[in-house]
Enzyme design. Structure first.
Site, PDB file in Angstrom:
ATOM      1  N   HIS A 186      16.400  22.463  20.098  1.00 59.71           N
ATOM      2  CA  HIS A 186      16.972  22.224  21.439  1.00 59.71           C
ATOM      3  C   HIS A 186      16.062  22.822  22.513  1.00 59.71           C
ATOM      4  O   HIS A 186      16.274  23.967  22.934  1.00 59.71           O
ATOM      5  CB  HIS A 186      18.360  22.859  21.540  1.00 59.71           C
ATOM      6  CG  HIS A 186      19.397  22.154  20.732  1.00 59.71           C
ATOM      7  ND1 HIS A 186      20.245  21.220  21.268  1.00 59.71           N
ATOM      8  CD2 HIS A 186      19.693  22.227  19.412  1.00 59.71           C
ATOM      9  CE1 HIS A 186      21.036  20.749  20.321  1.00 59.71           C
ATOM     10  NE2 HIS A 186      20.721  21.351  19.185  1.00 59.71           N
ATOM     11  N   CYS A 229      17.652  16.852  18.671  1.00 61.75           N
ATOM     12  CA  CYS A 229      18.498  17.152  17.505  1.00 61.75           C
ATOM     13  C   CYS A 229      19.078  15.855  16.930  1.00 61.75           C
ATOM     14  O   CYS A 229      18.338  15.096  16.314  1.00 61.75           O
ATOM     15  CB  CYS A 229      19.558  18.177  17.874  1.00 61.75           C
ATOM     16  SG  CYS A 229      20.066  19.144  16.447  1.00 61.75           S
ATOM     17  N   GLU A 238      16.007  22.342  25.559  1.00 64.12           N
ATOM     18  CA  GLU A 238      16.707  22.586  26.832  1.00 64.12           C
ATOM     19  C   GLU A 238      17.217  24.021  26.946  1.00 64.12           C
ATOM     20  O   GLU A 238      17.498  24.491  28.043  1.00 64.12           O
ATOM     21  CB  GLU A 238      17.868  21.587  26.987  1.00 64.12           C
ATOM     22  CG  GLU A 238      19.104  21.810  26.112  1.00 64.12           C
ATOM     23  CD  GLU A 238      18.995  21.215  24.704  1.00 64.12           C
ATOM     24  OE1 GLU A 238      17.858  20.940  24.251  1.00 64.12           O
ATOM     25  OE2 GLU A 238      20.048  21.044  24.051  1.00 64.12           O
TER      26      GLU A 238
HETATM   27  N1  GLN Z   1      24.870  16.669  13.742  1.00 60.29           N
HETATM   28  C1  GLN Z   1      23.483  16.946  13.548  1.00 60.29           C
HETATM   29  C2  GLN Z   1      23.268  18.084  12.582  1.00 60.29           C
HETATM   30  O1  GLN Z   1      24.129  18.905  12.400  1.00 60.29           O
HETATM   31  C3  GLN Z   1      22.792  17.238  14.864  1.00 60.29           C
HETATM   32  C4  GLN Z   1      23.262  18.470  15.551  1.00 60.29           C
HETATM   33  C5  GLN Z   1      22.910  18.551  17.006  1.00 60.29           C
HETATM   34  O2  GLN Z   1      22.569  17.532  17.617  1.00 60.29           O
HETATM   35  N2  GLN Z   1      22.998  19.735  17.574  1.00 60.29           N
HETATM   36  O3  GLN Z   1      22.225  18.214  12.022  1.00 60.29           O
END
Ligand code: GLN
Length: 562
Positions: A533, A407, A535
């Site tokens: 994600h 992310c 994970e």
């Molecule tokens: N802050 C970034 C976004 O909102 C990444 C979010 C995250 O790592 N879950 O896109």
């Protein structure tokens, strides 16, 4: 008028259930409460019990009720509440749901996690609609009725035989009271043979006296009985084994049979707990109390194989976890557990080196990352620590150290590539610099007008189509995959051509919107950044493929170094 019909529906539902319980068509309930202190591991005990019952052939689900006022943990800082676990249907939930999924290998949903905030929000909205016209809306019956309705939701699909319900917090807290009262009512309505209570307490060891002390447990059970509840089974967290005398004492003063006092000694790993609970026959005692056949003893074949590999690794790799919450392990719970799963399949111990991204500079990056066999750049929000993450990413790209960016970690790899390969020196994400001349990561179109923070990100499972020539395709062995998301920003497709020509390729995209989900770099042993994600989908039975291959790459990298 509404409160009456609602109440009638509720009780009709229960009446229907009552009549079918005998033939065991409707779900039975096990409540798990906690006493004495928090952090005793109710979630792990609940998940372990569920695992054993599942292995005995029952269909089981777990839900958690949290007594705080936030609608969900989505707006909570990881320092406050650890990781926010996202379900397939996009619910931002408590990290215990991650344990439930990792243990049971079945997905959870919004229905599996409810907070006091959500209960009150619903009741207050109903009140404004006029649903309770003429009535005073009160904790009892309106809040407790809504709690009970939510507790019963999972059983309505007829999908489950047994539903385990964990109550967050500790008995005796003011905010837990409506839950305790709701359980009391449900037990009264359903009958004790269909609804039992497992109470988890602490039996501390006093070094000076060389004794385990039962008094806190007695007091905690007394607190419950003051509220009309008596636990059927007491699970005692302890640093030392409970002898027969202690068990008998707890049983006598807490009004349960001695077999119903179960010890839960500190475990080497959370994955030992189901086996420990099997030895203590927690599952058998619960099923007997519920009047259900105990079935065959759990074989836990896959589980034992996993544990065996976990405890007898043939090799070891060092992975750097670059994040800004590294001092709090719960903040990266699912990532750490994914490393345990993926390490075990590879028969490899994954040693995690926590690296605080705020501390990394261009001058010291080498001292932090040099001896590592792989680096994971963690998800996150906001400016703090971002430059450290970007510097770490540059170092692993240039030194061909295996890299997995999740992310924000993926977004950092994009910014890094733009700055150092494409020579767009001021490139950034508009999350960090609204006026950057090169917004290589930009806010998603449908996020631009979002004003409310809670539950408004791009959340939950979305499909991603893989380029068949990519490394990711080889890893997933599939063209369409589904992974979970939690973000507002995305790769800016205006720059895609420039990136791809220079060797950073978008190899995974959302098939409907074209949103970039996976970036890979050519001529690197393993450099993968993912907008999702991974994970959140790793379980003991199905370790997440990207993690599995990341560890494989780290093993390979280490071998080549030697
Ligand atoms: N802050 C970034 C976004 O909102 C990444 C979010 C995250 O790592 N879950 O896109």
């Amino acid at each position: 008028m509404h409160d009456f019909s609602f109440k009638n529906n509720h009780f009709n539902l229960l009446a229907q259930k009552k009549s079918t319980f005998n033939s065991f068509e409707m779900a039975k309930y096990i409540f798990v409460t906690g006493g004495v202190t928090s952090s005793l591991g109710k979630g792990i005990i609940a998940a372990s019990l569920a695992k054993l019952i599942q292995e005995r052939g029952y269909k089981v689900s777990i839900q958690k009720f949290d007594p705080y006022i936030n609608i969900d943990p989505g707006t909570l800082n990881p320092y406050e509440h650890g990781e926010c676990y996202v379900t397939n249907d996009g619910a931002e939930t408590d990290l215990d749901l991650g344990h439930y999924e990792r243990f049971l290998n079945i997905p959870t949903s919004q229905a599996n996690n409810v907070t006091t905030g959500r209960i009150y929000q619903y009741v207050i909205e109903k009140e404004r609609e006029g649903a309770y016209l003429g009535k005073t809306v009160q904790v009892i019956p309106h809040i407790t009725d809504e709690i009970k309705r939510r507790m019963m939701l999972l059983s309505q699909s007829n999908e489950y035989d047994i539903i385990i319900t964990e109550i967050g917090g500790t008995v005796g807290d003011i905010e837990s009271l409506p839950y305790i009262e709701s359980i009391r009512q449900l037990q009264w309505e359903m009958g004790e043979e269909n609804c039992i209570i497992v109470h988890l307490t602490l039996v501390p060891y006093l070094k000076a006296a060389k004794e385990l002390k039962t008094k806190p447990t007695q007091h905690s059970v007394k607190l419950m009985s003051e509220n009309g509840l008596s636990p059927d089974i007491i699970v005692c967290r302890a640093e030392h084994p409970l002898n027969a005398d202690i068990k008998r004492k707890i049983a006598l003063f807490c009004n349960v049979r001695p077999q119903a006092v179960v010890e839960a000694i500190d475990a080497e790993t959370i994955y030992d707990v189901p086996l420990m609970m099997m030895k203590e026959e927690l599952d058998v005692i619960c099923l007997e109390k519920l009047g259900l056949p105990i079935g065959d003893k759990p074989k836990l074949i896959y589980w034992n194989d996993f544990l065996n590999k976990l405890k007898n690794p043939k090799t070891v790799v060092k992975i750097g976890l670059v994040g800004k919450y590294v001092e709090l392990q719960d903040a990266y719970k699912s990532i750490l557990e994914s490393f345990i799963h993926s390490g075990a399949v590879n028969e490899c111990r994954v040693e995690i080196q926590n690296i605080h991204s705020e501390k990394i500079t261009a001058e010291n990056v080498e001292s932090y990352l040099k001896g590592l066999d792989g680096v994971l750049v963690a998800p996150g929000f906001g400016n703090r620590g971002i430059e450290g993450k970007i510097i770490a990413t540059q170092y692993v790209r240039e030194n061909k150290i295996p890299f997995l960016g999740i992310c924000l970690g993926m977004q950092c790899s994009v910014i890094e590539f733009a700055r150092n390969v494409l020579h767009l020196e001021a490139a950034n994400s508009t999350e960090m610099d609204l006026h950057t001349p090169n917004p290589v990561v930009d806010i998603m179109e449908d996020q631009k007008n979002v004003v409310k923070m809670g539950g408004t990100m791009r959340l939950g499972a979305y499909e991603c189509q893989l380029d068949t020539h990519s490394q990711s395709f080889g890893i997933y062995n599939n063209t369409i995959i589904s992974e979970r998301h939690r973000h507002r920003w995305e790769f800016n497709n205006k720059y895609l051509d420039t990136f791809e020509k220079a060797g950073m390729k978008a190899v995974g995209k959302n098939p409907q919107t074209g949103l970039v989900e996976i970036m890979e770099i050519e001529n690197h042993p393993f450099f993968i950044g993912v907008q999702f994600h991974p994970e959140l989908k790793s379980t003991v039975e199905h370790p997440q493929p990207l993690f599995v291959h990341f560890i494989k790459a780290a093993i390979e990298y280490k071998k080549n170094k030697e």
